[in-house]
Design a protein around this motif. Structure first.
Motif, PDB file in Angstrom:
ATOM      1  N   MET A 178     -50.422 -44.155 -15.851  1.00  0.00           N
ATOM      2  CA  MET A 178     -49.128 -44.839 -15.770  1.00  0.00           C
ATOM      3  C   MET A 178     -48.204 -44.026 -14.863  1.00  0.00           C
ATOM      4  O   MET A 178     -47.759 -42.944 -15.236  1.00  0.00           O
ATOM      5  N   GLN A 179     -47.960 -44.550 -13.660  1.00  0.00           N
ATOM      6  CA  GLN A 179     -47.185 -43.812 -12.662  1.00  0.00           C
ATOM      7  C   GLN A 179     -45.682 -43.925 -12.911  1.00  0.00           C
ATOM      8  O   GLN A 179     -45.140 -45.024 -12.906  1.00  0.00           O
ATOM      9  N   VAL A 180     -45.038 -42.795 -13.109  1.00  0.00           N
ATOM     10  CA  VAL A 180     -43.580 -42.738 -13.116  1.00  0.00           C
ATOM     11  C   VAL A 180     -43.171 -41.832 -11.964  1.00  0.00           C
ATOM     12  O   VAL A 180     -43.530 -40.654 -11.941  1.00  0.00           O
ATOM     13  N   LEU A 181     -42.441 -42.383 -11.024  1.00  0.00           N
ATOM     14  CA  LEU A 181     -42.047 -41.637  -9.832  1.00  0.00           C
ATOM     15  C   LEU A 181     -40.606 -41.182 -10.006  1.00  0.00           C
ATOM     16  O   LEU A 181     -39.695 -42.001 -10.139  1.00  0.00           O
ATOM     17  N   SER A 198     -42.449 -38.674  -3.612  1.00  0.00           N
ATOM     18  CA  SER A 198     -43.480 -39.557  -4.162  1.00  0.00           C
ATOM     19  C   SER A 198     -43.058 -41.021  -4.073  1.00  0.00           C
ATOM     20  O   SER A 198     -43.895 -41.905  -3.835  1.00  0.00           O
ATOM     21  N   PHE A 217     -45.205 -43.932  -2.029  1.00  0.00           N
ATOM     22  CA  PHE A 217     -45.587 -45.180  -2.715  1.00  0.00           C
ATOM     23  C   PHE A 217     -45.077 -46.390  -1.940  1.00  0.00           C
ATOM     24  O   PHE A 217     -45.826 -47.340  -1.665  1.00  0.00           O
ATOM     25  N   GLN A 249     -39.439 -51.295 -11.220  1.00  0.00           N
ATOM     26  CA  GLN A 249     -40.887 -51.399 -11.315  1.00  0.00           C
ATOM     27  C   GLN A 249     -41.395 -52.227 -10.133  1.00  0.00           C
ATOM     28  O   GLN A 249     -40.853 -53.296  -9.847  1.00  0.00           O
ATOM     29  N   GLU A 256     -51.799 -51.179  -6.607  1.00  0.00           N
ATOM     30  CA  GLU A 256     -51.063 -50.023  -7.113  1.00  0.00           C
ATOM     31  C   GLU A 256     -49.752 -50.480  -7.733  1.00  0.00           C
ATOM     32  O   GLU A 256     -49.113 -51.420  -7.257  1.00  0.00           O
ATOM     33  N   ALA A 313     -46.128 -48.858  -9.999  1.00  0.00           N
ATOM     34  CA  ALA A 313     -45.416 -47.650 -10.428  1.00  0.00           C
ATOM     35  C   ALA A 313     -44.039 -48.013 -10.949  1.00  0.00           C
ATOM     36  O   ALA A 313     -43.474 -49.061 -10.619  1.00  0.00           O
ATOM     37  N   ARG A 341     -44.322 -43.339 -23.682  1.00  0.00           N
ATOM     38  CA  ARG A 341     -45.463 -44.056 -23.100  1.00  0.00           C
ATOM     39  C   ARG A 341     -45.346 -45.553 -23.365  1.00  0.00           C
ATOM     40  O   ARG A 341     -45.731 -46.368 -22.523  1.00  0.00           O
ATOM     41  N   LEU A 383     -44.276 -51.383 -16.841  1.00  0.00           N
ATOM     42  CA  LEU A 383     -45.319 -51.666 -15.858  1.00  0.00           C
ATOM     43  C   LEU A 383     -45.927 -53.048 -16.060  1.00  0.00           C
ATOM     44  O   LEU A 383     -46.270 -53.737 -15.101  1.00  0.00           O
TER      45      LEU A 383
END
Length: 382
Positions: free
Chosen positions: A1-4, A9, A13, A43, A49, A51, A145, A152
């Motif tokens: 789970m991508q959190v930028l 970053s 992305f 989001q 992809e 994120a 989470r 997401l």
């Protein structure tokens, strides 16, 4: 789970997504505490992809996100995205575009009016999405989470919804049915906040033109101050207090202090003086410059005819699987059915072919409605 949560970053992305023809987008924000909603997350999902961009991370620069939103070669897909778009426009100075809204598309494909995101996802994919984080405080850190997964899912499931609805629109030949609503979403003027028109959104308005002029002035004063201080309108002054000022028209500090609902001590301060100035501006207007209370157009349509038109519209929309709100609002339908007819989108194009012509014939007495084995039939009388 991508959190930028850092600019580098986020930039990488967004750069990778510039190669996609379309992306799905959603935001999480807090609307209650400030005039301009506080953006917490953005989001974004591309073909391969997805994120979550943390808009509240220390030192983060959302410039790469705004650049991606402004890329005319990438379609941005939202669901019920008007407020998301308005927030992004305010923060970046540019409206994301081009834009496609799946809620609008769903209205043209038989999923009802203003269909919710969870419902359309279930209808398209058969999956039930979680709602546990729907009313969470998105400004608190760290994110759990569960929150990240919820955020997401809003954009990953939206990919399937978009593919399904865009294909269904094409197969049914209904792209034109959503075209003008999409154009409205893609028009920066849609989001223009005209302070002079702030009074119109107040529900319980007085009827006298001079009172309306005062209401217009004090509502503009409140809107301007709320923007400057980034405060909710109600924190500056309630709608009921504005209406009380409009109907009592106080032109001195003493008179303002006697108005019910005015916060204690306001009349003698700088805000009180500003209110009195606003009232005096309205009192100085000539009669021809006063706003008028608009009566509902329904009074111009006979009740029996209105019932017939409502029956026709319901039957036709059910037959075609299209939401009435996509065709025209209730007020636009009344204006079209009135004698003489007023401006309405039903007067031309696909809406006229779909409903306008039959409403016109029903109004003119050349078409009747009849039931045949439980099905509504149109009977020409010519």
């Amino acid at each position: 789970m991508q959190v930028l949560a850092d600019t580098q970053s986020i930039a990488g992305f967004c750069r990778r997504l510039r190669g996609d023809t379309w992306i799905t987008v959603d935001t999480e924000f807090i609307p209650e505490r400030t005039y301009w909603p506080q953006l917490c997350l953005v989001q974004i999902a591309g073909a391969g992809e997805a994120a979550v961009v943390d808009a509240l991370a220390d030192g983060v620069d959302l410039g790469p996100v705004f650049d991606l939103m402004a890329d005319r070669n990438v379609l941005k897909v939202f669901h019920a995205g008007r407020q998301d778009l308005e927030i992004l426009l305010h923060l970046s100075g540019a409206l994301p575009g081009p834009v496609f809204d799946t809620q609008v598309a769903a209205m043209a494909c038989g999923h009802g009016e203003q269909v919710g995101y969870a419902r359309i996802v279930e209808a398209v994919t058969g999956r039930t999405i979680g709602k546990g984080a729907q009313i969470t405080d998105w400004s608190k850190r760290p994110l759990s989470r569960k929150q990240i997964a919820y955020a997401l899912e809003d954009v990953t499931s939206l990919r399937h919804v978009y593919e399904h609805l865009s294909s269904e629109l094409a197969s049914k030949g209904r792209e034109a049915w959503v075209g003008d609503r999409m154009a409205w979403l893609n028009d920066p003027q849609t989001y223009r906040n005209d302070i002079s028109q702030a009074w119109i959104r107040i529900r319980k308005k007085p009827r006298r033109p001079r009172d309306l002029a005062v209401l217009r002035e004090v509502a503009a004063w409140r809107e301007r101050l709320a923007q400057e201080r980034n405060l909710p309108r109600r924190r500056v002054m309630t709608d009921d207090a504005l209406v009380a000022i409009a109907t009592s028209r106080p032109q001195t500090e003493e008179a303002l202090g006697g108005v019910r609902l005015i916060p204690r001590g306001m009349a003698g301060g700088s805000r009180g003086r500003q209110i009195i100035e606003a009232v005096n501006r309205a009192m100085a207007l000539g009669t021809d410059a006063l706003p008028q209370f608009e009566e509902r157009q329904s009074a111009r349509v006979p009740l029996a005819l209105a019932d017939l038109i409502r029956t026709l519209i319901n039957a036709r929309c059910e037959e075609l699987g299209v939401a009435q709100a996509l065709i025209a609002s209730s007020d636009e339908i009344r204006r079209f059915a009135a004698t003489p007819p007023g401006d309405s989108p039903l007067a031309c194009g696909w809406r006229y072919d779909l409903l306008g012509r039959d409403i016109e014939r029903l109004r003119d007495g050349t078409l009747a409605l009849a039931l045949e084995k439980g099905t509504l039939k149109l009977v020409p009388l010519e």
